[in-house]
Motif scaffolding. Sequence first.
Motif, PDB file in Angstrom:
ATOM      1  N   ASN A  15      23.588   8.227 -12.157  1.00 38.94           N
ATOM      2  CA  ASN A  15      23.101   9.164 -13.165  1.00 38.94           C
ATOM      3  C   ASN A  15      23.896  10.459 -13.020  1.00 38.94           C
ATOM      4  N   LEU A  16      24.920  10.580 -13.866  1.00 37.92           N
ATOM      5  CA  LEU A  16      25.777  11.766 -13.872  1.00 37.92           C
ATOM      6  C   LEU A  16      25.472  12.579 -15.124  1.00 37.92           C
ATOM      7  N   SER A  17      24.282  12.395 -15.671  1.00 34.25           N
ATOM      8  CA  SER A  17      24.095  12.821 -17.052  1.00 34.25           C
ATOM      9  C   SER A  17      22.696  13.252 -17.461  1.00 34.25           C
ATOM     10  N   CYS A  18      21.724  13.324 -16.558  1.00 31.92           N
ATOM     11  CA  CYS A  18      20.430  13.909 -16.934  1.00 31.92           C
ATOM     12  C   CYS A  18      20.705  15.335 -17.419  1.00 31.92           C
ATOM     13  N   PRO A  19      20.231  15.703 -18.624  1.00 33.23           N
ATOM     14  CA  PRO A  19      20.707  16.952 -19.241  1.00 33.23           C
ATOM     15  C   PRO A  19      20.025  18.232 -18.770  1.00 33.23           C
ATOM     16  N   HIS A  20      19.061  18.148 -17.851  1.00 35.94           N
ATOM     17  CA  HIS A  20      18.310  19.386 -17.561  1.00 35.94           C
ATOM     18  C   HIS A  20      17.819  19.546 -16.128  1.00 35.94           C
ATOM     19  N   ALA A  21      18.098  18.622 -15.221  1.00 36.90           N
ATOM     20  CA  ALA A  21      17.549  18.752 -13.857  1.00 36.90           C
ATOM     21  C   ALA A  21      18.479  19.615 -13.007  1.00 36.90           C
ATOM     22  N   GLU A  22      17.945  20.700 -12.472  1.00 33.97           N
ATOM     23  CA  GLU A  22      18.773  21.639 -11.720  1.00 33.97           C
ATOM     24  C   GLU A  22      19.422  20.950 -10.514  1.00 33.97           C
ATOM     25  N   GLY A  23      20.744  21.056 -10.450  1.00 35.17           N
ATOM     26  CA  GLY A  23      21.468  20.500  -9.304  1.00 35.17           C
ATOM     27  C   GLY A  23      21.838  19.035  -9.436  1.00 35.17           C
ATOM     28  N   ILE A  79      28.657   1.576 -12.015  1.00 35.63           N
ATOM     29  CA  ILE A  79      28.639   1.976 -13.427  1.00 35.63           C
ATOM     30  C   ILE A  79      28.368   3.477 -13.463  1.00 35.63           C
ATOM     31  N   ALA A  80      29.223   4.224 -14.136  1.00 29.56           N
ATOM     32  CA  ALA A  80      29.026   5.674 -14.242  1.00 29.56           C
ATOM     33  C   ALA A  80      28.408   5.975 -15.604  1.00 29.56           C
ATOM     34  N   LYS A  81      27.227   6.620 -15.607  1.00 31.88           N
ATOM     35  CA  LYS A  81      26.575   6.951 -16.884  1.00 31.88           C
ATOM     36  C   LYS A  81      26.994   8.350 -17.313  1.00 31.88           C
ATOM     37  N   ILE A  82      27.674   8.387 -18.445  1.00 33.77           N
ATOM     38  CA  ILE A  82      28.395   9.575 -18.911  1.00 33.77           C
ATOM     39  C   ILE A  82      27.519  10.417 -19.845  1.00 33.77           C
ATOM     40  N   THR A  83      27.665  11.724 -19.726  1.00 36.38           N
ATOM     41  CA  THR A  83      26.900  12.622 -20.606  1.00 36.38           C
ATOM     42  C   THR A  83      27.606  12.835 -21.952  1.00 36.38           C
ATOM     43  N   PRO A  84      26.807  12.931 -23.028  1.00 32.22           N
ATOM     44  CA  PRO A  84      27.382  13.332 -24.316  1.00 32.22           C
ATOM     45  C   PRO A  84      27.414  14.859 -24.456  1.00 32.22           C
ATOM     46  N   ASN A  85      26.793  15.560 -23.494  1.00 29.18           N
ATOM     47  CA  ASN A  85      26.707  17.028 -23.591  1.00 29.18           C
ATOM     48  C   ASN A  85      27.961  17.666 -23.002  1.00 29.18           C
ATOM     49  N   SER A  86      29.098  17.248 -23.488  1.00 29.11           N
ATOM     50  CA  SER A  86      30.376  17.674 -22.935  1.00 29.11           C
ATOM     51  C   SER A  86      31.384  17.641 -24.066  1.00 29.11           C
ATOM     52  N   ALA A  87      32.406  18.485 -23.963  1.00 27.39           N
ATOM     53  CA  ALA A  87      33.393  18.524 -25.044  1.00 27.39           C
ATOM     54  C   ALA A  87      34.158  17.215 -25.134  1.00 27.39           C
ATOM     55  N   ASP A  88      34.347  16.530 -24.005  1.00 25.69           N
ATOM     56  CA  ASP A  88      35.219  15.357 -23.996  1.00 25.69           C
ATOM     57  C   ASP A  88      34.648  14.248 -23.107  1.00 25.69           C
ATOM     58  N   ALA A 138      35.944   8.499 -14.255  1.00 23.81           N
ATOM     59  CA  ALA A 138      35.142   7.479 -13.551  1.00 23.81           C
ATOM     60  C   ALA A 138      35.988   6.240 -13.288  1.00 23.81           C
ATOM     61  N   GLU A 139      36.782   5.841 -14.278  1.00 27.99           N
ATOM     62  CA  GLU A 139      37.647   4.665 -14.091  1.00 27.99           C
ATOM     63  C   GLU A 139      38.664   4.926 -12.976  1.00 27.99           C
ATOM     64  N   ARG A 140      39.263   6.104 -12.965  1.00 27.58           N
ATOM     65  CA  ARG A 140      40.221   6.433 -11.883  1.00 27.58           C
ATOM     66  C   ARG A 140      39.550   6.379 -10.524  1.00 27.58           C
ATOM     67  N   GLY A 141      38.285   6.790 -10.459  1.00 30.24           N
ATOM     68  CA  GLY A 141      37.555   6.767  -9.195  1.00 30.24           C
ATOM     69  C   GLY A 141      37.171   5.363  -8.756  1.00 30.24           C
ATOM     70  N   GLY A 142      37.306   4.388  -9.668  1.00 23.07           N
ATOM     71  CA  GLY A 142      37.022   2.996  -9.302  1.00 23.07           C
ATOM     72  C   GLY A 142      35.784   2.412  -9.941  1.00 23.07           C
ATOM     73  N   ALA A 143      35.267   3.039 -10.986  1.00 18.90           N
ATOM     74  CA  ALA A 143      34.084   2.486 -11.671  1.00 18.90           C
ATOM     75  C   ALA A 143      34.408   1.119 -12.259  1.00 18.90           C
ATOM     76  N   ALA A 144      33.436   0.206 -12.190  1.00 18.44           N
ATOM     77  CA  ALA A 144      33.601  -1.128 -12.774  1.00 18.44           C
ATOM     78  C   ALA A 144      33.234  -1.121 -14.250  1.00 18.44           C
ATOM     79  N   ALA A 145      32.497  -0.104 -14.658  1.00 13.34           N
ATOM     80  CA  ALA A 145      32.102   0.057 -16.067  1.00 13.34           C
ATOM     81  C   ALA A 145      31.601   1.480 -16.252  1.00 13.34           C
ATOM     82  N   VAL A 146      31.537   1.911 -17.498  1.00 13.72           N
ATOM     83  CA  VAL A 146      30.892   3.190 -17.787  1.00 13.72           C
ATOM     84  C   VAL A 146      29.804   2.944 -18.828  1.00 13.72           C
ATOM     85  N   SER A 147      28.695   3.679 -18.694  1.00 11.41           N
ATOM     86  CA  SER A 147      27.670   3.592 -19.723  1.00 11.41           C
ATOM     87  C   SER A 147      27.614   4.928 -20.451  1.00 11.41           C
TER      88      SER A 147
END
Length: 319
Positions: free
Chosen positions: A126-134, A162-171, A179-188
């Motif tokens: 979970n790299l993408s919860c939009p509001h939890a501090e830290g 699997i790296a879960k990506i945030t939409p709250n980002s410019a890119d 995530a792929e460079r780091g070795g992720a097998a998939a991204v969500s």
Amino acid sequence: MADLGVRCAGLELRNPFLLASGIWGETGASLAGAWRAGAGGVITKSIGAGPRPGYPNPTVETYERWGMLNAMGLPNPGMEGYRAEIAAALASGATVIGSVFAGDADGFADLARRMGAAGVHALELNLSCPHAEGFGTEVGSDPADVEAIVRAVRAATDLPVIAKITPNSADPAALAAAAERGGAAAVSAINTLRGLAIDVRLRRPILAHGLGGLSGAAIKPVGLACVWQIAERVSVPVIGVGGIRSAEDALEYVMAGATAVEVGTAVAFEGIDVFGRLASGLSRLLDDLGIPSARAAIGSARSSAVPTETRRNAPPGSP
Ligand code: DHB
């Protein structure tokens, strides 16, 4: 009947429909229920190192049929407290993906080891919860951080990541590529969109936490655009998430480039039987369209893709 099986992040899934993290995943029994209802795999609640009570109520605001805003605060019993639930889910025969959250790469790596010991088949970060501090977007919005976290997890476990990506980002696609460079097998993609609701009589935010995460039908076009752009940038499988409540919604994601999809808010609105309806609906839809399998549909809207600008700007009558 069209074959619904897909291979994603090293997992053979009986169909592309995964139970999304955070919904229906409190207990092993509920995860097992999602599997029995027909899900192709189940993703646990996001689990942290220790117990967290989460935010006070109200934590959820719903909008008719089009969406839901929530800020639960990542409530969970902690890895030790959740271990028995994973065992119960696995005992049902389910394909189980363990979702974890942490504040830094070491924290993610530690949880990955412990999830591995608990027997899950893959991890979702979970790299993408939009509001939890830290947590969440605070550690998942910089490509360098995303790459370092995934790399640390890969070094700690052999499980597919699997790296879960945030939409709250410019890119978002840059985050997926990291995530792929780091070795992720998939991204969500995607997690919820940061949102807010105000009670005008009380003159304050409706959710106790204030900001929340928007999910449901309203965010489907955003999720599709992210999947579309991410599939352009990475060669690992993409798992589409956001507003899927019908077989047609799911097929849109698959045609945009998703190998599998996650379903969350539709479970909250319609109950767990939505998985049976989605799987049989997708079989019928593929048959109707003359597509032999879910696999054959992956990315099929891309090959004929002409950038919308080109279409719009083309003079009338041009091909
Ligand atoms: C929460 C976590 C999420 O990842 C999300 O998208 C929305 C809410 C939470 O626990 O509050």
